[in-house]
Design a protein around this motif. Sequence first.
Motif, PDB file in Angstrom:
ATOM      1  N   HIS A 240      46.747  27.182  74.615  1.00 55.72           N
ATOM      2  CA  HIS A 240      46.895  25.737  74.436  1.00 55.72           C
ATOM      3  C   HIS A 240      48.097  25.470  73.527  1.00 55.72           C
ATOM      4  O   HIS A 240      48.328  26.203  72.575  1.00 55.72           O
TER       5      HIS A 240
ATOM      6  N   GLU B 294      49.423  23.179  70.782  1.00 54.65           N
ATOM      7  CA  GLU B 294      48.902  22.224  69.815  1.00 54.65           C
ATOM      8  C   GLU B 294      49.672  20.914  69.865  1.00 54.65           C
ATOM      9  O   GLU B 294      50.903  20.901  69.937  1.00 54.65           O
TER      10      GLU B 294
ATOM     11  N   THR C  17      49.765  18.752  72.234  1.00 54.04           N
ATOM     12  CA  THR C  17      50.166  18.346  73.584  1.00 54.04           C
ATOM     13  C   THR C  17      48.967  18.499  74.523  1.00 54.04           C
ATOM     14  O   THR C  17      48.835  19.513  75.196  1.00 54.04           O
ATOM     15  N   PRO C  18      48.093  17.505  74.546  1.00 56.53           N
ATOM     16  CA  PRO C  18      46.882  17.600  75.355  1.00 56.53           C
ATOM     17  C   PRO C  18      47.196  17.945  76.820  1.00 56.53           C
ATOM     18  O   PRO C  18      48.092  17.379  77.434  1.00 56.53           O
TER      19      PRO C  18
END
Length: 88
Positions: A39, A41, A43-44
Amino acid sequence: MRGRGRTWRLGRNARSRVPSCPFHHPQVGTLTLTSQSLHVEGTPGRRIGVYTAEPGTPDHDALLLLDMTAPRPAQGLTPAPKSTRQQL
C-alpha cells in the motif's frame, strides 16, 4: 506470539506463502519471481508491486545480469517540470 513468529518457531519459512510468478525475458530466459503488493501511504487505492528472487538462485543471478546490462540514464538529465508530466 502469533503469525510470522509462530511460523518461524514451527520451522516453516514465511516466504513459502508469498505468490510466485514465472516471467520470460528475451535476454535471460524464464525466471520465477516472488511478488508482494504494498500500500502507498496517503494514496487510497494505490499499490506498488514488488518482484524479487531468492539470493543465490539462478533467478537472482538473472536479475543481477539484467541490472548490470540495463541502459543507464544520461548524466545531466533532469525530470520534466510537473506541469508537463503526464498523469497516470
